[in-house]
Design a protein around this motif. Structure first.
Motif, mmCIF file in Angstrom:
data_model
loop_
_atom_site.group_PDB
_atom_site.id
_atom_site.type_symbol
_atom_site.label_atom_id
_atom_site.label_comp_id
_atom_site.label_asym_id
_atom_site.label_seq_id
_atom_site.Cartn_x
_atom_site.Cartn_y
_atom_site.Cartn_z
ATOM 1 N N ASP A 25 29.241 29.953 41.919
ATOM 2 C CA ASP A 25 27.800 29.953 41.634
ATOM 3 C C ASP A 25 27.420 30.903 40.508
ATOM 4 O O ASP A 25 26.327 30.793 39.958
ATOM 5 C CB ASP A 25 27.011 30.314 42.888
ATOM 6 N N ARG A 26 28.296 31.836 40.180
ATOM 7 C CA ARG A 26 27.999 32.829 39.141
ATOM 8 C C ARG A 26 28.497 32.415 37.769
ATOM 9 O O ARG A 26 27.930 32.809 36.748
ATOM 10 C CB ARG A 26 28.644 34.179 39.476
ATOM 11 N N LEU B 201 40.471 39.796 45.040
ATOM 12 C CA LEU B 201 40.431 38.338 45.053
ATOM 13 C C LEU B 201 41.621 37.809 45.850
ATOM 14 O O LEU B 201 42.764 38.188 45.583
ATOM 15 C CB LEU B 201 40.460 37.789 43.626
ATOM 16 N N PRO B 202 41.367 36.956 46.840
ATOM 17 C CA PRO B 202 42.442 36.476 47.703
ATOM 18 C C PRO B 202 43.608 35.836 46.946
ATOM 19 O O PRO B 202 44.764 36.030 47.303
ATOM 20 C CB PRO B 202 41.753 35.448 48.603
ATOM 21 N N GLN B 203 43.304 35.083 45.889
ATOM 22 C CA GLN B 203 44.365 34.416 45.133
ATOM 23 C C GLN B 203 45.295 35.415 44.457
ATOM 24 O O GLN B 203 46.451 35.108 44.188
ATOM 25 C CB GLN B 203 43.789 33.493 44.042
ATOM 26 N N LEU B 204 44.774 36.591 44.147
ATOM 27 C CA LEU B 204 45.559 37.603 43.438
ATOM 28 C C LEU B 204 46.115 38.664 44.383
ATOM 29 O O LEU B 204 47.083 39.343 44.059
ATOM 30 C CB LEU B 204 44.693 38.285 42.371
ATOM 31 N N TYR C 128 27.684 44.877 36.012
ATOM 32 C CA TYR C 128 28.153 44.311 37.275
ATOM 33 C C TYR C 128 29.549 43.709 37.122
ATOM 34 O O TYR C 128 30.353 43.759 38.048
ATOM 35 C CB TYR C 128 27.155 43.284 37.811
ATOM 36 N N ALA C 129 29.862 43.166 35.953
ATOM 37 C CA ALA C 129 31.198 42.614 35.711
ATOM 38 C C ALA C 129 32.262 43.686 35.906
ATOM 39 O O ALA C 129 33.294 43.443 36.532
ATOM 40 C CB ALA C 129 31.285 42.038 34.298
ATOM 41 N N ARG C 130 32.011 44.874 35.402
ATOM 42 C CA ARG C 130 32.972 45.971 35.557
ATOM 43 C C ARG C 130 33.095 46.390 37.019
ATOM 44 O O ARG C 130 34.180 46.709 37.498
ATOM 45 C CB ARG C 130 32.576 47.168 34.683
ATOM 46 N N SER C 131 31.987 46.356 37.737
ATOM 47 C CA SER C 131 32.007 46.700 39.159
ATOM 48 C C SER C 131 32.798 45.667 39.957
ATOM 49 O O SER C 131 33.631 46.025 40.805
ATOM 50 C CB SER C 131 30.574 46.794 39.688
ATOM 51 N N VAL C 132 32.563 44.398 39.691
ATOM 52 C CA VAL C 132 33.306 43.330 40.366
ATOM 53 C C VAL C 132 34.792 43.482 40.088
ATOM 54 O O VAL C 132 35.623 43.383 40.993
ATOM 55 C CB VAL C 132 32.800 41.936 39.912
ATOM 56 N N ALA D 155 40.951 32.629 39.095
ATOM 57 C CA ALA D 155 40.653 33.218 40.407
ATOM 58 C C ALA D 155 39.185 33.632 40.486
ATOM 59 O O ALA D 155 38.538 33.448 41.518
ATOM 60 C CB ALA D 155 41.571 34.403 40.676
ATOM 61 N N VAL D 156 38.660 34.177 39.399
ATOM 62 C CA VAL D 156 37.241 34.551 39.358
ATOM 63 C C VAL D 156 36.378 33.309 39.544
ATOM 64 O O VAL D 156 35.441 33.307 40.358
ATOM 65 C CB VAL D 156 36.886 35.266 38.031
ATOM 66 N N VAL D 157 36.679 32.256 38.819
ATOM 67 C CA VAL D 157 35.908 31.011 38.919
ATOM 68 C C VAL D 157 35.956 30.465 40.346
ATOM 69 O O VAL D 157 34.938 30.047 40.897
ATOM 70 C CB VAL D 157 36.427 29.961 37.900
ATOM 71 N N ALA D 158 37.126 30.492 40.960
ATOM 72 C CA ALA D 158 37.271 29.979 42.327
ATOM 73 C C ALA D 158 36.477 30.803 43.330
ATOM 74 O O ALA D 158 35.930 30.258 44.291
ATOM 75 C CB ALA D 158 38.750 29.963 42.717
#
Length: 65
Positions: A58-59, A28-31, A18-22, A51-54
């Motif tokens: 919850d993940r 990501l809006p920040q990027l 799933y990490a590769r799919s994401v 950006a991922v953390v933001a």
């Protein structure tokens, strides 16, 4: 942050597949682009990770933030 660290954290947060799919599919809006595109274009891995953390608070476990 090293890319290997980045991908380890992604795998721990989302699971390897799933990490590769994401990374490939989610803009990501920040990027203003996907994770894969940002990393390919030279955006520092720590900037991408933040950006991922933001976007997925919850993940991402608190110990990886």
């Amino acid at each position: 942050m090293k890319l290997s660290d980045f991908w380890r954290r992604m795998g721990e947060s989302f699971g390897p597949a799933y990490a590769r799919s994401v990374a490939a599919d989610q803009v990501l809006p920040q990027l203003g682009q996907t994770i894969d595109d940002a990393l390919r274009s030279g955006v520092d891995a720590i900037v991408v990770w933040r950006a991922v953390v933001a976007n997925y608070p919850d993940r991402v476990p608190s110990r990886l933030r």
